[in-house]
Scaffold this motif. Structure first.
Motif, PDB file in Angstrom:
ATOM      1  N   LEU A  91       0.834  -1.206   0.000  1.00  0.00           N
ATOM      2  CA  LEU A  91       0.000   0.000   0.000  1.00  0.00           C
ATOM      3  C   LEU A  91       0.869   1.256   0.000  1.00  0.00           C
ATOM      4  O   LEU A  91       1.966   1.261   0.543  1.00  0.00           O
ATOM      5  N   GLU A  95      -2.514   5.159   1.647  1.00  0.00           N
ATOM      6  CA  GLU A  95      -3.407   4.051   2.003  1.00  0.00           C
ATOM      7  C   GLU A  95      -3.009   3.412   3.334  1.00  0.00           C
ATOM      8  O   GLU A  95      -3.860   2.907   4.061  1.00  0.00           O
ATOM      9  N   ARG A 102     -10.537   2.896   7.052  1.00  0.00           N
ATOM     10  CA  ARG A 102     -11.301   2.023   6.145  1.00  0.00           C
ATOM     11  C   ARG A 102     -11.761   0.760   6.866  1.00  0.00           C
ATOM     12  O   ARG A 102     -12.746   0.139   6.476  1.00  0.00           O
TER      13      ARG A 102
END
Ligand code: ADP
Ligand code: ADP
Length: 228
Positions: A91, A95, A102
């Motif tokens: 990632l 991210e 998330r």
């Protein structure tokens, strides 16, 4: 942020002497507590008990006055920063920092995630590296990404397990200054394990000394290190 109260905490593995033996400490909201002591004295065990990765044998753990012994790590809303970063190599920095947001599915919109990632990366001076992968970062930058991931969660407190011990002296100095700055900006509650006296002096409001699971002493860094 939050206060953390350790009330006669005990951790017993098997039948040996307890790894953590009747430890009581009141950590105030916004206090930066340093935890020191020889290898095997129970530092990591204590951190893991606080964060919820280790069952408490006896005693009470309170966050903001509420008993959390039986709460899952996720419900405790504390954030642990390790020395080995534990970043996701596939990632990007963006991210990696967004990851915990998330995980809490549907809780945050993309706009909110973006705003939180931007704010954290600005605080940590990572704005220019958001699209890079961890492999292309320096040790200090990786450490900052790990901190960014802790910050976006808006955790009630941070637990650090020797976060700088794998860095060279120069980076360690930089990161130490950055954590101190973070502390000034955010007033974080922290429990920070280290063997480094300079880190303890720079960052610590108080220093707790553990030996064989027992709290030996708790004092300001000055009292502890500058006593005659
Ligand atoms: P430190 O972090 O200060 O080096 P630890 O918390 O890792 O100390 O260990 C404290 C004591 O508990 C040591 O005697 C260690 O061997 C023991 N210990 C730690 N984890 C376990 C485990 N999972 N099972 C059994 N004993 C453990
Ligand atoms: P770079 O770091 O390469 O300059 P930016 O961080 O400026 O790229 O990203 C450009 C835009 O894309 C920003 O508005 C940012 O919010 C968004 N963005 C970047 N990475 C992601 C991602 N992984 N997921 C969602 N949006 C992203």
């Amino acid at each position: 942020m939050a206060s953390i109260t350790l009330n006669h905490l005990v951790k017993q593995y098997g039948d040996g002497f307890p790894a953590v033996n009747d430890v009581s400490i009141d950590i105030a909201d916004g206090e930066f507590l340093i935890l020191v002591g020889p290898s095997g004295c129970g530092k990591s065990t204590l951190l893991r008990m606080i964060v919820g990765l280790e069952d408490i044998t006896s005693g009470d753990l309170l966050i903001n006055g509420q008993r959390v012994n039986d709460k899952e790590p996720r419900e405790r809303n504390l954030s642990m920063v390790f020395q080995n970063y534990a970043l996701y190599p596939h990632l990007t920095v963006y991210e990696n920092i967004a990851f915990p947001l998330r995980l809490s599915k549907g809780k945050f919109s993309e706009e909110e995630i973006d705003r939180k990632v931007r704010t954290a990366s600005a605080t940590l001076d990572l704005d220019d590296h958001l699209q890079r992968k961890p492999a292309n970062l320096s040790g200090g930058q990786r450490q900052r990404v790990a901190m960014g991931r802790a910050i976006v969660r808006e955790a009630d407190a941070f637990l650090f397990d020797e976060p700088l011990s794998n860095l060279d002296a120069k980076l360690r100095g930089q990161m130490r200054a950055e954590i101190a700055q973070l502390q000034r900006r955010m007033g974080i509650t922290a429990v920070y394990v280290t063997h480094d006296q300079t880190e303890a002096m720079t960052l610590g409001d108080r220093v707790a000394v553990l030996k064989k699971g027992i709290l030996q002493q708790i004092a300001s860094p000055r009292e502890l290190y500058e006593q005659p």
